[in-house]
Write a protein that holds these residues in place. Structure first.
Motif, PDB file in Angstrom:
ATOM      1  N   CYS B 178       0.810  -1.312  -0.043  1.00  0.00           N
ATOM      2  CA  CYS B 178      -0.145   0.064   0.097  1.00  0.00           C
ATOM      3  C   CYS B 178       0.872   1.406  -0.037  1.00  0.00           C
ATOM      4  O   CYS B 178       0.571   2.321  -0.810  1.00  0.00           O
ATOM      5  CB  CYS B 178      -0.968  -0.046   1.139  1.00  0.00           C
ATOM      6  SG  CYS B 178      -0.161  -0.282   2.667  1.00  0.00           S
ATOM      7  N   PHE B 211      16.961   2.103   2.654  1.00  0.00           N
ATOM      8  CA  PHE B 211      16.648   2.221   4.154  1.00  0.00           C
ATOM      9  C   PHE B 211      16.211   0.816   4.591  1.00  0.00           C
ATOM     10  O   PHE B 211      15.186   0.594   4.404  1.00  0.00           O
ATOM     11  CB  PHE B 211      15.898   3.275   4.480  1.00  0.00           C
ATOM     12  CG  PHE B 211      15.873   3.423   6.163  1.00  0.00           C
ATOM     13  CD1 PHE B 211      16.641   4.467   6.455  1.00  0.00           C
ATOM     14  CD2 PHE B 211      14.787   2.716   6.685  1.00  0.00           C
ATOM     15  CE1 PHE B 211      16.590   4.409   8.063  1.00  0.00           C
ATOM     16  CE2 PHE B 211      14.843   3.180   8.151  1.00  0.00           C
ATOM     17  CZ  PHE B 211      15.904   3.916   8.785  1.00  0.00           C
ATOM     18  N   SER B 221       6.761  -6.510   1.355  1.00  0.00           N
ATOM     19  CA  SER B 221       5.917  -6.763   2.790  1.00  0.00           C
ATOM     20  C   SER B 221       5.261  -5.302   3.016  1.00  0.00           C
ATOM     21  O   SER B 221       4.731  -5.361   4.288  1.00  0.00           O
ATOM     22  CB  SER B 221       6.745  -7.412   3.748  1.00  0.00           C
ATOM     23  OG  SER B 221       7.612  -8.483   3.406  1.00  0.00           O
ATOM     24  N   GLY B 222       5.847  -4.297   2.567  1.00  0.00           N
ATOM     25  CA  GLY B 222       5.412  -3.018   2.844  1.00  0.00           C
ATOM     26  C   GLY B 222       6.390  -2.135   3.419  1.00  0.00           C
ATOM     27  O   GLY B 222       7.335  -2.583   3.806  1.00  0.00           O
ATOM     28  N   LEU B 223       6.178  -0.682   3.429  1.00  0.00           N
ATOM     29  CA  LEU B 223       7.283   0.239   3.451  1.00  0.00           C
ATOM     30  C   LEU B 223       7.009   0.662   5.120  1.00  0.00           C
ATOM     31  O   LEU B 223       5.782   0.990   5.346  1.00  0.00           O
ATOM     32  CB  LEU B 223       7.252   1.276   2.428  1.00  0.00           C
ATOM     33  CG  LEU B 223       7.544   0.886   1.031  1.00  0.00           C
ATOM     34  CD1 LEU B 223       7.465   2.206   0.170  1.00  0.00           C
ATOM     35  CD2 LEU B 223       8.937   0.122   1.078  1.00  0.00           C
ATOM     36  N   SER B 224       8.106   1.053   5.541  1.00  0.00           N
ATOM     37  CA  SER B 224       7.769   2.109   6.992  1.00  0.00           C
ATOM     38  C   SER B 224       7.821   3.638   6.729  1.00  0.00           C
ATOM     39  O   SER B 224       8.070   3.980   5.514  1.00  0.00           O
ATOM     40  CB  SER B 224       8.971   1.540   7.744  1.00  0.00           C
ATOM     41  OG  SER B 224      10.153   2.065   7.260  1.00  0.00           O
ATOM     42  N   VAL B 225       7.458   4.281   7.641  1.00  0.00           N
ATOM     43  CA  VAL B 225       7.706   5.710   7.391  1.00  0.00           C
ATOM     44  C   VAL B 225       8.996   6.283   7.049  1.00  0.00           C
ATOM     45  O   VAL B 225       9.185   6.914   6.130  1.00  0.00           O
ATOM     46  CB  VAL B 225       7.082   6.416   8.584  1.00  0.00           C
ATOM     47  CG1 VAL B 225       7.267   7.843   8.477  1.00  0.00           C
ATOM     48  CG2 VAL B 225       5.838   6.293   9.019  1.00  0.00           C
ATOM     49  N   ILE B 228       9.240   5.361   3.429  1.00  0.00           N
ATOM     50  CA  ILE B 228       8.596   6.273   2.645  1.00  0.00           C
ATOM     51  C   ILE B 228       9.305   7.663   2.404  1.00  0.00           C
ATOM     52  O   ILE B 228       9.858   8.048   1.357  1.00  0.00           O
ATOM     53  CB  ILE B 228       7.308   6.653   3.111  1.00  0.00           C
ATOM     54  CG1 ILE B 228       6.372   5.365   3.017  1.00  0.00           C
ATOM     55  CG2 ILE B 228       6.642   7.870   2.444  1.00  0.00           C
ATOM     56  CD1 ILE B 228       4.849   5.370   3.913  1.00  0.00           C
ATOM     57  N   ASP B 287      -4.011  -3.453  12.142  1.00  0.00           N
ATOM     58  CA  ASP B 287      -3.228  -3.530  10.928  1.00  0.00           C
ATOM     59  C   ASP B 287      -3.013  -2.227  10.476  1.00  0.00           C
ATOM     60  O   ASP B 287      -3.717  -1.118  10.961  1.00  0.00           O
ATOM     61  CB  ASP B 287      -4.322  -4.190   9.873  1.00  0.00           C
ATOM     62  CG  ASP B 287      -4.214  -5.739   9.901  1.00  0.00           C
ATOM     63  OD1 ASP B 287      -3.406  -6.319  10.520  1.00  0.00           O
ATOM     64  OD2 ASP B 287      -5.313  -6.458   9.513  1.00  0.00           O
ATOM     65  N   GLN B 288      -1.983  -1.945   9.903  1.00  0.00           N
ATOM     66  CA  GLN B 288      -1.577  -0.771   9.371  1.00  0.00           C
ATOM     67  C   GLN B 288      -1.765  -0.420   7.772  1.00  0.00           C
ATOM     68  O   GLN B 288      -1.185  -1.417   6.881  1.00  0.00           O
ATOM     69  CB  GLN B 288      -0.103  -0.373   9.634  1.00  0.00           C
ATOM     70  CG  GLN B 288       0.099  -0.210  11.355  1.00  0.00           C
ATOM     71  CD  GLN B 288       1.343   0.496  11.556  1.00  0.00           C
ATOM     72  OE1 GLN B 288       1.231   1.578  12.361  1.00  0.00           O
ATOM     73  NE2 GLN B 288       2.621   0.196  10.979  1.00  0.00           N
ATOM     74  N   HIS B 289      -2.051   0.496   7.336  1.00  0.00           N
ATOM     75  CA  HIS B 289      -2.621   0.536   5.762  1.00  0.00           C
ATOM     76  C   HIS B 289      -2.147   2.256   5.742  1.00  0.00           C
ATOM     77  O   HIS B 289      -2.246   3.099   6.350  1.00  0.00           O
ATOM     78  CB  HIS B 289      -3.988   0.478   5.526  1.00  0.00           C
ATOM     79  CG  HIS B 289      -4.219   0.404   4.272  1.00  0.00           C
ATOM     80  ND1 HIS B 289      -3.750  -0.202   3.322  1.00  0.00           N
ATOM     81  CD2 HIS B 289      -5.400   1.119   3.595  1.00  0.00           C
ATOM     82  CE1 HIS B 289      -4.389   0.182   2.142  1.00  0.00           C
ATOM     83  NE2 HIS B 289      -5.340   0.967   2.305  1.00  0.00           N
ATOM     84  N   ARG B 312      -6.526  -1.034  -1.923  1.00  0.00           N
ATOM     85  CA  ARG B 312      -7.167  -2.046  -1.778  1.00  0.00           C
ATOM     86  C   ARG B 312      -8.574  -1.904  -1.777  1.00  0.00           C
ATOM     87  O   ARG B 312      -9.385  -2.694  -1.560  1.00  0.00           O
ATOM     88  CB  ARG B 312      -6.838  -2.448  -0.348  1.00  0.00           C
ATOM     89  CG  ARG B 312      -5.588  -2.852  -0.105  1.00  0.00           C
ATOM     90  CD  ARG B 312      -5.054  -4.245  -0.644  1.00  0.00           C
ATOM     91  NE  ARG B 312      -6.075  -5.276  -0.165  1.00  0.00           N
ATOM     92  CZ  ARG B 312      -6.065  -5.938   1.066  1.00  0.00           C
ATOM     93  NH1 ARG B 312      -4.704  -5.786   1.596  1.00  0.00           N
ATOM     94  NH2 ARG B 312      -6.777  -6.638   1.368  1.00  0.00           N
TER      95      ARG B 312
END
Lengths: 58, 462
Positions: B178, B211, B221-225, B228, B287-289, B312
């Motif tokens: 996302c 990073f 699996s998704g990015l962290s802040v 980003i 969950d985080q989106h 999504r």
């Protein structure tokens, strides 16, 4: 008569706006407000580091 | 071997399910197409989509599965396009004004396109790639909608069509989750504003994950802040980060709460707002989106609804505040996520959607932060409110050239002097209106580090 009434309405609206504008001119930002702004700005930029490392997975 | 030539292939809009599939995004898009009045679609087979081609070269080309590199593009119209009419436009395009007139008509009937990737999701449904659809109409009764959008050129077998839109695509976890898709959506308005480059999903994920995180880079699996921020920094931009602390937001609760004021200021400027969301469950974890706030609906400046490009859900998905209490306005969202199940086996739906923080990618010269200006904005409102009961206020972010053009069309004292004055490139403006007529602008330098005193220009409009 209608023209006179409408032009007097325009004059009163104009003076109302001018009164507002002159009132706005008198508003001065005090030092305490600037300090508060900076403190709040710092506060909303702070975040728990663990939260920052957690990925958005959904 | 793929076919060398395409044929005319048209479908009524209610017969596209075999092409776009039955995923949640596909169902949402079917519903959205119905809402914007689509009745017909033209199918363009074996379309080369640059975005997918890059993802293909960076990920899919090395898969054991035989994955095609060509996509299918569907073009949507609000009327049926017959084969005879379509071919006549092509045949007679160069005869007098015929081509020009027919093209104008066709553009008026055109609602945009979507790309179907030759890749399936985990439920074996096709993934929907780059999608440019017309947004909801600007006017809705006595309310107005504002969207982030710009005009894109589309060539349909040589016919130059145009679509005013913001690109969307569904999540493709192989190359990005996302947050990657949110960054991708944001690149289009950023390119328009600051000339930064456009990247495909796989490129964004690759750059962000320089990073490091603990999870895999690919499949994503998704990015962290941090990741980003790392991506935006890599394209020469800064990020503004606003942690939504409910107790702090409640402090400013009334007609101009923090989140709607921020969204309005940045969207009106043309900047996307990334919303980092917590999806709450009937369980201790959440969950985080991430999604992009891409527009809003308002009545005389009072925000009623947000729109989001959510990878999504779909483009322009509607968001209402879960509570009308000004202390909580738009902190909790009533949106499509509330109908989604986090535990399908036990039929458990998400219980709440909460904004955890907002990230705004910005040009480095935009130094004065929203919150610094917002507190001053609130101070003015407090002081000015007693002057007249019909006053309303706006906090605006402007670029100097557009703002000077606005001034040029207005009447105010010292017009020549003010227009010939040197201004900084970016401005924060506190605007006061009486019965929706602009009466005063207080102008602040948005390129300064922090606000140290009064507005550097103060204009009373006649």
């Amino acid at each position: 008569v209608a023209v006179m009434v409408s032009s007097s309405l325009v004059v009163s609206e104009k003076s109302r706006i001018e009164k507002i504008q002159s009132g706005l001119k008198n508003i001065k930002i005090d030092h305490a407000t600037i300090q508060e702004a900076q403190e709040i700005s710092r506060e909303v930029s702070k975040i728990d580091v663990n939260k920052l490392l957690k990925p958005f997975t959904i | 071997m793929i076919d060398k030539y395409n044929f005319f292939i048209g479908h009524p809009i209610n017969q596209i399910e075999p092409i776009i599939g039955k995923s949640e995004d596909a169902k949402y898009i079917q519903g959205y197409l119905h809402e914007i009045g689509a009745v017909f679609c033209l199918e363009e087979k074996n379309y080369i989509d640059k975005e997918f081609l890059i993802d293909y070269s960076m990920f899919y080309a090395r898969s054991f599965d035989d994955i095609n590199k060509y996509t299918t593009r569907l073009h949507f119209f609000k009327v049926e396009i017959t084969e005879a009419r379509f071919f006549k436009i092509i045949d007679d395009f160069n005869i007098g004004d015929y081509g020009k007139i027919e093209l104008e008509k066709l553009n008026d009937e055109y609602l945009g396109f979507l790309v179907v990737k030759p890749v399936l999701d985990s439920d074996e449904q096709p993934l929907l790639g780059r999608t440019l659809l017309k947004p909801y109409p600007h006017k809705d009764g006595d309310e107005l909608r504002e969207h982030l959008k710009q005009i894109y050129s589309v060539s349909l077998y040589g016919l130059p069509l145009k679509i005013d839109s913001l690109p969307f695509q569904m999540q493709d976890q192989s190359v990005g989750a996302c947050a990657t898709t949110s960054c991708w959506v944001s690149l289009y308005p950023l390119n328009n504003l600051f000339g930064t480059s456009i990247h495909a999903l796989a490129e964004i994920t690759e750059t962000s994950t320089t990073f490091p995180g603990l999870t895999r880079n690919f499949p994503s699996s998704g990015l962290s802040v941090f990741q980003i921020k790392n991506f935006y920094n890599s394209i020469g931009l800064e990020t503004e980060f606003v942690d939504i602390k409910p107790e702090l937001i409640a402090k400013f609760a009334d007609k101009y709460p923090v989140i709607p004021t921020l969204v309005k200021a940045y969207i009106d400027f043309g900047l996307p707002v990334l919303a980092c969301l917590e999806l709450h469950k009937n369980a201790p974890d959440l969950d985080q989106h991430a999604a992009v706030i891409s527009g809003y609906r308002h009545k005389n400046g009072e925000i009623k609804e947000f729109y989001a490009h959510d990878d999504r859900i779909g483009p322009y998905s509607r968001i209402l505040p879960a509570s009308s209490d000004p202390k909580k306005l738009f902190i909790d969202w009533e949106c499509e996520w509330r109908n989604r199940k986090y535990d399908t086996a036990n039929d458990k739906k998400y219980t709440n959607v909460r904004v955890e923080s907002l990230i705004i990618p910005i040009y480095p010269k935009l130094r004065l932060k929203f919150m610094d200006m917002y507190v001053i904005f609130r101070y003015y409102i407090q002081k000015a409110n007693s002057l007249d009961p019909n006053m309303s206020y706006q906090l605006l972010l402007k670029e100097i050239n557009g703002y000077k053009l606005f001034l040029l069309k207005k009447t105010f004292p010292d017009k020549k002097k003010i227009l010939m004055r040197r201004f900084p490139k970016y401005l924060w403006i506190i605007r006061v209106c009486v019965n929706n007529t602009v009466v005063n602008d207080k102008i602040f330098d948005a390129t300064c580090n922090y606000q140290t005193g009064e507005a550097f220009e103060d204009i009373d409009f006649k």
